[in-house]
Design a protein around this motif. Structure first.
Motif, PDB file in Angstrom:
ATOM      1  N   LEU A 136     -26.277   4.856  -3.320  1.00 28.36           N
ATOM      2  CA  LEU A 136     -25.733   4.236  -4.531  1.00 28.36           C
ATOM      3  C   LEU A 136     -26.886   3.948  -5.488  1.00 28.36           C
ATOM      4  CD1 LEU A 136     -23.340   1.498  -3.060  1.00 28.36           C
ATOM      5  CD2 LEU A 136     -22.856   3.897  -3.484  1.00 28.36           C
TER       6      LEU A 136
ATOM      7  N   MET B 117     -26.437   2.051  -8.897  1.00 22.31           N
ATOM      8  CA  MET B 117     -25.350   1.526  -9.721  1.00 22.31           C
ATOM      9  C   MET B 117     -25.855   0.593 -10.811  1.00 22.31           C
ATOM     10  SD  MET B 117     -22.891   2.899  -7.941  1.00 22.31           S
ATOM     11  CE  MET B 117     -21.328   2.114  -8.342  1.00 22.31           C
TER      12      MET B 117
ATOM     13  N   SER C  85     -23.940   4.957 -11.457  1.00 20.05           N
ATOM     14  CA  SER C  85     -23.230   4.465 -12.650  1.00 20.05           C
ATOM     15  C   SER C  85     -24.259   4.015 -13.680  1.00 20.05           C
ATOM     16  CB  SER C  85     -22.236   3.349 -12.299  1.00 20.05           C
ATOM     17  OG  SER C  85     -22.900   2.208 -11.840  1.00 20.05           O
TER      18      SER C  85
ATOM     19  N   ARG D 220     -19.441   6.721 -14.381  1.00 18.33           N
ATOM     20  CA  ARG D 220     -19.667   6.724 -12.926  1.00 18.33           C
ATOM     21  C   ARG D 220     -19.536   8.152 -12.421  1.00 18.33           C
ATOM     22  NH1 ARG D 220     -15.996   2.627 -10.004  1.00 18.33           N
ATOM     23  NH2 ARG D 220     -14.483   4.305  -9.906  1.00 18.33           N
TER      24      ARG D 220
END
Ligand SMILES: C[S@@+](CC[C@H](N)C(=O)[O-])C[C@H]1O[C@@H](n2cnc3c(N)ncnc32)[C@H](O)[C@@H]1O
Length: 242
Positions: A112, A114, A147, A236
């Motif tokens: 991830l 993010m 993201s 995203r």
């Protein structure tokens, strides 16, 4: 202009939890985003959270029993994360996110990155490198989720002034100044002491990441890429390693 690390150390990290609406609210929002992503972890999976901060996603992932390696360059945010993660299967590493391969005990099934972390990288070339490393380190079938804010369309006039958060004792606003490849972010923090307000300002640069070339690059590296709209309107990208 401050470095990213200095900007977080001296300006943002001390108020980061407040800025995010409190840690419990942030973990709730992170958990909701994980639900949307439906990552379906299996026993023994490792998740790597790049730019984990105080663990908006890392904490809810670890609460689901996934082993998490949370990497960030901010010692203060990692300290906050460690205090909250006692008893959870979560380890923290303080380093630059481009050094992540050296900290991996096994291939991660989830990576991830993010909450606009990739825009903190110093150049488009470093973002390309990050994607190359993610493609080579992630487990087969693994999922890389990114993201970020799309700064490719420059805001103009008054739209460049952004109110981030305010209450009776603190106000954070920022002003965005666009150059062709980067946006200078000037964060203005007002804090009340008694009857007086103190203003501190710190500025740093973010990359203007253009989604389409990034998607093309990720596809060329063997990811299938689905573009979605994430938290607070961010782009995203859910990238599955084929
Ligand atoms: C906007 S915050 C996002 C935090 C978290 N992922 C979230 O969604 O709330 C960006 C984070 O990336 C970290 N960061 C920025 N550049 C970094 C780098 N080159 N290496 C490691 N961490 C970095 C910052 O310290 C900060 O915690």
């Amino acid at each position: 202009m401050a470095t990213v690390e200095a900007h977080y150390r001296d300006h943002l990290a001390p108020v980061y939890a407040w800025m995010a609406g409190g840690m419990d609210a942030a973990w709730g929002a992170g958990a909701a985003e994980l639900d949307e992503l439906a990552l379906a972890p299996r026993s023994g999976d490792l998740a790597l959270d790049l730019g984990a901060g105080f663990g908006m996603h890392a904490v809810p992932l670890a609460r689901r029993g996934v082993s998490v390696l949370a990497l960030d360059s901010s010692g203060q945010l990692l300290d906050a994360l460690e205090r909250s993660a006692a008893g959870l299967p979560l380890q923290t590493v303080r380093d630059d996110l481009l050094n992540f391969p050296r900290h991996l005990p096994q291939s991660p099934r989830f990576i991830l990155c993010m909450g606009d972390t990739i825009t903190h990288l110093p150049s488009a070339a470093s973002l390309e490198r990050l994607a190359v490393m993610a493609a080579s380190e992630i487990a087969p079938g693994g999922v890389f989720v990114i993201s970020f804010r799309d700064y490719s369309q420059a805001l103009v006039g008054d739209k460049r002034f952004i109110h981030v958060r305010g209450d009776s004792d603190r106000i954070l606003t920022c002003f965005l100044e666009y150059a062709p490849d980067v946006v200078s972010v000037h964060d203005m923090l007002y804090q009340r002491t008694g009857d007086a307000w103190e203003m501190t300002v710190s500025s740093y640069q973010k990359l203007r990441v253009r989604p389409d070339p990034l998607i093309d690059h990720l596809r060329s590296l063997g990811f299938s890429v689905e573009r979605q709209t994430g938290m607070r309107g961010m782009v995203r990208l859910v990238c599955t390693r084929l």
